[in-house]
Design a protein around this motif. Structure first.
Motif, mmCIF file in Angstrom:
data_model
loop_
_atom_site.group_PDB
_atom_site.id
_atom_site.type_symbol
_atom_site.label_atom_id
_atom_site.label_comp_id
_atom_site.label_asym_id
_atom_site.label_seq_id
_atom_site.Cartn_x
_atom_site.Cartn_y
_atom_site.Cartn_z
ATOM 1 N N LEU B 375 0.817 -1.199 0.000
ATOM 2 C CA LEU B 375 0.000 0.000 0.000
ATOM 3 C C LEU B 375 0.857 1.258 0.000
ATOM 4 O O LEU B 375 0.464 2.273 -0.548
ATOM 5 N N ALA B 376 2.019 1.171 0.626
ATOM 6 C CA ALA B 376 2.872 2.361 0.684
ATOM 7 C C ALA B 376 4.319 1.951 0.472
ATOM 8 O O ALA B 376 5.097 1.906 1.410
ATOM 9 N N PRO B 377 4.653 1.598 -0.746
ATOM 10 C CA PRO B 377 5.988 1.039 -0.997
ATOM 11 C C PRO B 377 7.101 2.038 -0.782
ATOM 12 O O PRO B 377 8.264 1.652 -0.756
ATOM 13 N N TRP B 378 6.769 3.307 -0.661
ATOM 14 C CA TRP B 378 7.811 4.312 -0.488
ATOM 15 C C TRP B 378 8.189 4.507 0.973
ATOM 16 O O TRP B 378 9.048 5.304 1.272
ATOM 17 N N GLN B 379 7.542 3.749 1.869
ATOM 18 C CA GLN B 379 7.881 3.923 3.281
ATOM 19 C C GLN B 379 8.989 2.960 3.676
ATOM 20 O O GLN B 379 8.791 1.758 3.786
ATOM 21 N N ALA B 380 10.143 3.542 3.910
ATOM 22 C CA ALA B 380 11.355 2.730 4.066
ATOM 23 C C ALA B 380 11.294 1.827 5.289
ATOM 24 O O ALA B 380 11.764 0.698 5.259
ATOM 25 N N ASN B 381 10.675 2.315 6.354
ATOM 26 C CA ASN B 381 10.748 1.542 7.593
ATOM 27 C C ASN B 381 10.047 0.197 7.478
ATOM 28 O O ASN B 381 10.391 -0.755 8.161
ATOM 29 N N ILE B 382 9.061 0.111 6.570
ATOM 30 C CA ILE B 382 8.339 -1.165 6.446
ATOM 31 C C ILE B 382 9.263 -2.247 5.898
ATOM 32 O O ILE B 382 9.141 -3.417 6.242
ATOM 33 N N TYR B 383 10.226 -1.829 5.061
ATOM 34 C CA TYR B 383 11.192 -2.817 4.561
ATOM 35 C C TYR B 383 11.934 -3.444 5.739
ATOM 36 O O TYR B 383 12.122 -4.657 5.808
ATOM 37 N N THR B 384 12.357 -2.590 6.652
ATOM 38 C CA THR B 384 13.062 -3.113 7.828
ATOM 39 C C THR B 384 12.161 -4.035 8.630
ATOM 40 O O THR B 384 12.594 -5.075 9.125
ATOM 41 N N ASP B 385 10.886 -3.631 8.737
ATOM 42 C CA ASP B 385 9.960 -4.483 9.483
ATOM 43 C C ASP B 385 9.876 -5.858 8.848
ATOM 44 O O ASP B 385 9.900 -6.874 9.545
ATOM 45 N N ILE B 386 9.769 -5.863 7.520
ATOM 46 C CA ILE B 386 9.690 -7.161 6.842
ATOM 47 C C ILE B 386 10.971 -7.943 7.110
ATOM 48 O O ILE B 386 10.942 -9.153 7.364
ATOM 49 N N ALA B 387 12.092 -7.222 7.060
ATOM 50 C CA ALA B 387 13.368 -7.898 7.287
ATOM 51 C C ALA B 387 13.381 -8.551 8.662
ATOM 52 O O ALA B 387 13.727 -9.724 8.817
ATOM 53 N N ILE B 388 12.950 -7.800 9.659
ATOM 54 C CA ILE B 388 12.995 -8.328 11.029
ATOM 55 C C ILE B 388 12.043 -9.500 11.171
ATOM 56 O O ILE B 388 12.373 -10.549 11.745
ATOM 57 N N SER B 389 10.844 -9.352 10.600
ATOM 58 C CA SER B 389 9.889 -10.448 10.745
ATOM 59 C C SER B 389 10.362 -11.675 9.976
ATOM 60 O O SER B 389 10.177 -12.801 10.438
ATOM 61 N N SER B 390 11.007 -11.466 8.826
ATOM 62 C CA SER B 390 11.536 -12.605 8.074
ATOM 63 C C SER B 390 12.574 -13.335 8.905
ATOM 64 O O SER B 390 12.587 -14.567 8.971
ATOM 65 N N ASP B 391 13.413 -12.542 9.539
ATOM 66 C CA ASP B 391 14.441 -13.129 10.377
ATOM 67 C C ASP B 391 13.812 -14.036 11.434
ATOM 68 O O ASP B 391 14.260 -15.156 11.669
ATOM 69 N N LEU B 392 12.730 -13.521 12.023
ATOM 70 C CA LEU B 392 12.050 -14.301 13.058
ATOM 71 C C LEU B 392 11.411 -15.549 12.459
ATOM 72 O O LEU B 392 11.474 -16.636 13.040
#
Lengths: 317, 1202
Positions: B375-392
């Motif tokens: 929905l908001a691909p320009w929001q950088a912090n969500i990438y990090t969120d995905i990264a962290i959740s992927s890690d988990l």
């Protein structure tokens, strides 16, 4: 013109279905519907009963975009981590994987001749062109910035490119950005031509009319569908009716109608001549992420996919 | 990373609540003041008539206009307008006229410009006219002329401070233009005019909110809600402020209230979910995972509903992701089946189901983040969120399989964020955290530090990285840096603690450091580390470690080490069953988690299990575990010990011995301490199973080197102590060489003394010597006290209390008896305990008992510290009884004692059939009986004594119960029963001299003669049996017989008995005194001077023998000497007598004697003597004062006066 529901599959995917396109028919088989979903799979469906033909897995994150080569032999799917997988539709062999930095692959589109794959490059504020023979990057069409970019400029995301479209003659590429502007490029000279103004929210989908190389349709979060003269830089029509963001758009093969899918959970059919919605389908229970018309030559078909995990197929006449 | 979400929320808010300024001014318009009092028809006619009379009167025209205006048809409005125009022409100063005209032009004739002019005119005449002002502003608003609107309002407000409508309108407009501080002023002014307007308060709240004045904003919103409880906007906004101020509970309350009014409100739902998330995070940070998880479940539900309400809001999806991510991290594993019954399958399946829940939550988090991103691909912090959740997600996935060379998804998504915002140091840190390549990690962290050098997190991760790469120095520096920048960050503390293995900080310091980390952030890794450090530094039993490891097990149940450590912690807390259960789980975990764990780990856990099982008394299972280990050949020395020990406990002695035979083989390879343990165990087993001789023989056969340890020395010495022939002397003496610490040494002396105390005197002698060396050893002191007390000659009890005078509060001494017991028992054993106050008695004991009433106080202290300790209570009661007896049973002490005894007897420990318990109960009953007797309550006395006599105890104890019954019946004159009990006593017999002596007294007093004089016979028999002090007891018996003769007035026989007593115990002043007094009486009766000299000799001896000057001796001596004619000696002795009495107890006779003395010395010269302080008359008067009933004194007084 009207739509009539043919078939609807609940829970076609385990998660939201985010994207759909038609793979043109080849000598050996008829056209197929290709869908991509948050559940990290890409599925191929046989019309009209939507029988599952094949499931491709391998993406690590949700699939945001699928594109089919005009020949119908191969297709590409892209996930959120910006892996593009190009695969043979019939055998599911991987032809190539294209890797881009994350946030730099959104809508994808093959050019009408099938020699170039254009990819909306998200955060890179550009459109990337890949050669489909060698699968190498041949050009990057960047949107010029209004002023010299400063290192601390955090507004670079304003030009975040979400959508891309080829003109039917293959000479122009248009891309839509997060701030609502649409940029038009000359592919042959790899040159930026001009902006098309009018939207003030992200442009999620772009589509040229297959019959008229000038005519560009755009779908935006501002709930409007615009109709531009892409060469003459003019907005020639704005159509309102959706109650929320317009997420997807496709033009019928005869160029007489467009279909849109929206956050308001509806699919609308618009008569271009009347510039008005002629039909609203409300069978989806969540926002509609993709609408796509069946390829020219076949029976008139429209497919729509939605967050409610379902796929719907309509007869368009 | 909340930034973007908040931004989005604002957009939502604005959508939800279109700007506050609009739609607010639909006030009910007040209509003209001239309300028709009459019927309108009459009024109309009246006005028209008067107008004809005075056509030039503007007010008449106006009134007519108003009347017409209020009629409900267009024609009359037209007519009204005509009247108004005429009125305006005639009088330019009436604002109301212009207002009506304005209304007319704007509403009926559709002529806005003219309407505007009319309104402006009206306003310039009367700026407070709110009706007109609002109408004007609405008109301008419709035309979109907002600036003009503002200037109109400003004009009006400048002209009159009472133009509240203008202030209000201006306030709304300024808020619309986002000029917050100006708006606040206008709104505040407007509120003075409309204090109950909820709109105004709400808008004021918004302005304050935007200005960042949160408390003021909360107050304003609160006022708005007070005025109108359905203010959703105010509720939501104040909720948001509360969330921002981190008072989540209040925020949640506001949102819930808002949702009651408007359940579909997206922002209220969003706020509720984020409030719940915040609250849950708070709880999780405290370690309350289950609580947090429940809150998160609710939060997730709310967030999910919100996504249905607003599916295309990226921030809602992100919130849902946040909630699910937190849930995946905190969802605790719960032990469904407690104890040892848990099977491996059940455990593994519970782990799998726990993992599945976490995994699903992580997956759901990642899905939600992906939706947010789409929905908001320009929001950088969500990438990090995905990264962290992927890690988990990958950490929970069964088999993480990815190509090491390719970019891994977490890493790649972290890069995505960086591509969009290169200058964001948080993203660099995230990359550094998520990357698996050390070089990239380091690069990313350093880039982060480039951007912000005071980034404590980056320093901490850098330290962690260096530690992993084994660069301790760099790691330390990085952690130091991080800690000094932000001491509230847990990682550097943990990092510093982990460096302990490098040997730098002491174990304690490392433990403290790790404890701090755990307190800051209850992360399972830290908690496990803490428990490990606790093992090293000996803090295993501390409650912090307990709490930490409990939480660690909740979060990492799939990690065997956490269960193992939990077992160790349980063991340190002496809960062996729980420990065994934990070890079992640990082993299930090990066997489950594939082959990567080494065999040694399995062995360690199994040995732990066997040990705790055997400690818990479950020897069968312990043996089973050991046998399993043995089959796999993993049984090491400790295992062997447990095996042998458990076998022995199961009674399989031969097996145990054969296992024990294997020890020496393994000893050589062992560390010092464990070798000692195993040798000690062998010795113990040998002694217990095959007896003393075989044990000694085996020990003699073993190589001497094995005994070079203090602990073994103890065992060997103990065995030696039991051996009369001292065969182990050489081994013992060589092993004693290894005793080092004073504590060990004193312990050894304790043992030697115990050994030699088989012969009592030598034990005491040894202890005395040892005490010289270790005067501080409570252990030795207690033992000495105990030995002295239990000596058969009851001579040393006063020494016993003295030698353990140390403080009784020291609980650390574990001897045979505790200090307070010795103190209490010693004090009871000393007959003359308590007071220095000779008011009650004059102790003749030559041993000067010095602790005196201290014992009672010490026992009270003990009882206060341990109210449940019945033996302290028992000793206290006995001591108090002594005291009461000494003070002749004062009422208050008796009552207190009765209550104490009642409490003591109700103690359930006396219901047990145990000899010592029975004895105590017996004693307590006798005490109760004695007390009743002394208080004159014969019935209770007899009852208690009868109770006591029914307890199963040896006859020589029961004797005393019947003796007491004798006394009880005697005191109420029931002679037949006395006789019965007396006979019963004779039947029972006792070996206690005092018993027979008492019986003798009773016998003589009640004439309970029997033919054979049994009591005397028995007493003599008793004397023969006992070895202790026969002379003393004989002397006492003679004294009693003498006294009996005295009672019978048979002084000659009495003198004989007493003389015999004196020869047997010449050092007893009492005996001498009695003898002297008897002789004096005889001398008086027989007028025989021979008796006088005998008396003088005995009395003099008595005076010499007594420790403190006893009264009577000197008086009697004076009498005797005086009778022999020595006046000087008479005087001296009398004077001496004076001083032997405590002042308040001096008897009348003493005063009288002093009068005699005074009369004598008035003739004499020396006036320094006592008697000279007053005249003889005064002495007599004092005597009379003390005892007025004596005629003799009165006579003397009369004579003196006369």
């Amino acid at each position: 013109m009207k739509l009539a529901g043919l078939k609807s599959i609940e829970n076609a995917h385990d998660e939201s279905v985010w994207t759909a396109t038609w793979v043109p028919a080849t000598e050996s088989r008829s056209a197929l519907l290709l869908t991509g979903s948050l559940d990290e799979t890409v599925k191929l469906w046989k019309p009209d009963d939507l029988i599952l033909h094949h499931t491709n897995s391998g993406h690590c994150l949700g699939v945001v975009s699928v594109a089919a080569h005009p020949s119908g032999h191969f297709a590409a799917s892209a996930s959120l981590d910006s892996f593009v997988r190009v695969f043979d539709v019939d055998t599911n062999n991987t032809i190539s994987t294209l890797e881009a930095p994350p946030s730099e692959v959104w809508q994808m589109c093959f050019d009408p001749k099938g020699t170039i794959l254009a990819v909306a490059g998200g955060g890179s504020a550009s459109v990337k062109l890949w050669d489909t023979a060698t699968w190498t990057l041949v050009a990057t069409l960047s949107i010029p910035r209004p002023e010299a970019p400063k290192p601390s400029d955090k507004n670079s995301s304003k030009k975040f490119v979400l959508s891309v479209a080829w003109s039917p003659d293959g000479k122009r590429v248009a891309c839509g950005s997060m701030d609502g502007t649409i940029s038009v490029f000359d592919v042959g000279r790899a040159k930026f031509l001009h902006h098309l103004e009018g939207h003030f929210m992200p442009v999620r989908t772009l589509a040229y009319s297959p019959t008229d190389p000038h005519l560009l349709f755009s779908a935006s979060d501002d709930a409007h569908v615009h109709m531009y003269d892409a060469e003459g830089k003019t907005l020639i029509g704005a159509m309102s009716g959706h109650a929320s963001w317009v997420l997807s758009l496709d033009v019928s093969p005869n160029g007489a109608a467009i279909a849109t899918g929206s956050s308001d959970r509806t699919v609308r059919l618009w008569d271009i001549g009347m510039r008005a919605a002629v039909q609203t389908m409300t069978n989806h229970t969540d926002q509609v992420w993709g609408v796509t018309f069946g390829p020219a030559g076949g029976p008139g078909r429209l497919a729509s996919v939605s967050d409610d995990k379902s796929i719907s197929l309509y007869d368009y006449s | 990373m909340k930034r973007a979400a908040r931004g989005n929320l604002l957009v939502v808010l604005r959508k939800q609540f279109p700007k506050a300024s609009k739609n607010k001014n639909k006030n009910n318009r007040k209509h003209s003041l001239s309300v028709c009092l009459y019927g309108s028809e009459d009024e109309l006619r009246r006005l028209q008539d008067s107008l004809e009379a005075k056509p030039e009167d503007p007010s008449l025209r106006f009134d007519l206009g108003v009347l017409l205006w209020n009629e409900d048809n267009n024609i009359s409005k037209e007519k009204a307008a005509e009247q108004f125009v005429a009125a305006a022409r005639l009088n330019q100063q009436n604002g109301a006229v212009f207002r009506y005209l304005g209304h007319y032009y704007s509403r009926f004739s559709e002529d806005p410009p003219r309407a505007l002019k009319c309104y402006q005119r009206a306003l310039s005449l009367d700026p407070t006219d709110s009706d007109c002002g609002e109408a004007l502003c609405d008109l301008l608003d419709d035309q979109g002329k907002e600036t003009l609107e503002v200037s109109v309002c400003r004009d009006a407000s400048d002209k009159s401070p009472r133009a509240f409508w203008a202030f209000r309108r201006l306030g709304y407009l300024l808020v619309h233009f986002q000029k917050w501080s100006e708006a606040v002023q206008s709104l505040q002014h407007a509120i003075r005019g409309y204090p109950t307007c909820a709109d105004l308060w709400e808008t004021l709240g918004l302005a304050y909110h935007r200005l960042g004045r949160f408390t003021a904003a909360i107050k304003s919103y609160g006022r708005a809600i007070e005025l109108e409880s359905t203010r959703v906007f105010a509720l939501v906004e104040s909720g948001n402020i509360y969330l921002m101020l981190a008072s989540f509970k209040k925020g949640i309350e506001q949102f819930r209230q808002a949702l009651e009014i408007s359940p579909q409100c997206v922002s209220a739902n969003y706020g509720l979910a984020s409030g719940l998330l915040g609250l849950a995070k708070e709880f999780i940070c405290l370690g309350a995972f289950r609580w947090g998880a429940t809150l998160l479940e609710e939060a997730s539900k709310v967030a999910k509903e919100t996504t249905i309400l607003a599916a295309n809001l990226s921030c809602v999806w992100k919130l849902h992701g946040d909630i699910q991510l937190t849930y995946a991290k905190c969802y605790p594993w719960v032990e469904e089946i407690q104890g040892l019954e848990l099977t491996a399958e059940a455990f593994i399946s519970s782990i799998i189901s726990w993992k599945r829940i976490c995994h699903l939550a992580a997956l759901s988090a990642r899905c939600s983040y992906q939706r947010a991103l789409l929905l908001a691909p320009w929001q950088a912090n969500i990438y990090t969120d995905i990264a962290i959740s992927s890690d988990l997600v990958y950490s929970f996935a069964e088999c993480p399989s990815y190509d090491l060379n390719a970019w891994q998804p977490p890493e790649k998504m972290a890069l995505g964020a960086l591509l969009l915002e290169t200058e964001n140091y948080e993203f660099w840190v995230a990359l550094g955290y998520l990357s698996t390549h050390n070089a990239l990690k380091q690069h990313a962290l350093i880039r982060g530090l480039h951007l912000d050098v005071s980034l404590a997190v980056a320093w901490a991760y850098l330290g962690k990285l260096y530690r992993k790469k084994d660069e301790k120095q760099l790691a330390r520096q990085a952690f130091d840096c991080s800690r000094s920048i932000d001491p509230s960050l847990a990682l550097p503390w943990a990092g510093m603690a982990a460096d302990f293995h490098a040997g730098d900080p002491a174990a304690d310091e490392a433990f403290e450091s790790c404890l701090r980390a755990v307190q800051i952030l209850p992360l399972a890794e830290f908690q496990i580390g803490l428990a490990k450090l606790a093992v090293v530094s000996g803090h295993l039993s501390s409650p912090q470690v307990f709490g930490a490891i409990m939480q660690a097990v909740e979060c990492t149940p799939h990690y065997p080490e956490s269960h193992n450590l939990k077992g160790l912690v349980w063991e340190a807390r002496f809960d062996y069953l729980s420990a065994a259960a934990s070890y079992k789980l640990a082993r299930f975990g090990v066997t489950d988690s594939s082959s990567s764990v080494s065999k040694s780990q399995i062995r360690d856990i199994t040995i732990n299990l066997a040990r705790s099982l055997s400690k818990a008394g479950n020897f069968l299972d312990a043996v089973q575990e050991c046998e399993n280990l043995k089959k796999e050949g993993l049984l090491d020395a400790e295992g062997l010990q447990i095996y042998a020990f458990s076998l022995w406990k199961l009674g399989q002695n031969n097996m145990a011995l054969s296992v024990a035979k294997n020890f020496p083989a393994s000893v050589s390879s062992m560390e010092h301490i464990s070798a000692a343990a195993s040798v000690s165990l062998i010795c113990r087993l040998l002694y217990c199973i095959s007896g003393l001789d075989s044990a000694i023989n085996s020990i003699l056969k073993m190589p001497k080197e094995l005994f070079q340890n203090s602990r073994i020395s103890f065992i060997v010495s103990a065995i030696n102590a039991l051996d009369r022939s001292n065969r182990l002397e050489s081994v013992v003496s060589s092993s004693r060489y290894f005793l080092k610490s004073p504590k060990d040494m004193s312990g050894m002396h304790f043992l030697i003394a115990l050994g030699s105390s088989l012969g009592f005197q030598s034990g005491v002698a040894h202890l005395r010597k040892a005490l010289h060396m270790y005067p501080n050893s409570g252990l030795l002191r207690n033992l000495l006290g105990y030995l002295l007390l239990s000596g058969e000659e009851w001579n040393d009890s006063h020494l016993a209390t003295r030698c353990c005078c140390g403080d009784t509060s020291d609980d650390l001494i574990h001897g045979l008896k505790s200090t307070y017991e010795i103190l209490g028992a010693g004090a009871v054993a000393c007959y003359a305990i308590s007071n220095n106050n000779p008011k009650f008695s004059f102790p003749t004991c030559t041993y000067q008992c010095l602790n005196e009433p201290g014992a009672i106080q010490q026992l009270q202290k003990c009882l206060r510290r341990e109210p449940w300790n019945q033996s302290v209570r028992y000793l206290l009661i006995l001591n108090l009884l002594q005291k009461a007896r000494e003070e002749r049973f004062p009422r208050n002490i008796c009552i207190m004692l009765e209550r104490l005894i009642c409490v003591a007897l109700s103690d359930e420990c006396y219901s047990k059939a145990n000899v010592s318990c029975n004895y105590q109960k017996f004693q307590l009953l006798l005490c109760a009986s004695e007390l009743s007797l002394q208080c004159g309550n014969q019935n209770d006395c007899a009852n208690s004594a009868t109770n006591a006599s029914s307890i199963t105890l040896p006859d020589n104890y029961l004797f005393f119960a019947h003796l007491l019954l004798c006394r009880a019946y005697a005191s109420c004159g029931d002679l037949s029963n006395v006789q019965k009990e007396y006979v019963r006593c004779l039947e029972l017999k006792t070996n206690c001299h005092i018993g027979w002596i008492c019986l003798k007294i009773i016998e003589s007093q009640f004439g309970l003669q029997n033919d054979l004089n049994l009591s005397e016979l028995n007493f003599n028999g008793c004397l023969m049996e006992g070895k202790n002090l026969p002379n003393m007891w004989m002397a006492v018996f003679n004294l009693v017989q003498g006294l009996i003769s005295v009672w019978k007035q048979d002084f000659l026989t009495a003198e004989e008995f007493l003389r015999r007593a004196c020869t047997l115990a010449s050092a007893e002043s009492c005996l001498q005194l009695c003898h002297g007094a008897t002789c004096l009486e005889l001398a008086r009766q027989w007028c025989d001077s021979q008796f006088l000299s005998l008396a003088i000799r005995s009395l003099k001896r008595a005076r010499e023998a007594s420790a403190i000057p006893l009264p009577f001796i000197s008086a009697l001596l004076a009498q005797a000497e005086g009778s022999l004619g020595s006046k000087e000696k008479w005087e001296n002795n009398l004077r001496h007598e004076w001083f032997t009495w405590p002042p308040e107890m001096r008897p009348a006779e003493l005063f009288f004697q002093m009068h005699l003395l005074a009369r004598q010395s008035t003739a004499g010269s020396d006036s320094s003597n006592v008697e000279c302080c007053q005249s003889p008359q005064r002495w007599v008067v004092r005597a009379i004062h003390t005892n007025p009933s004596c005629v003799r004194y009165w006579k003397v007084l009369r004579k003196l006066d006369g």
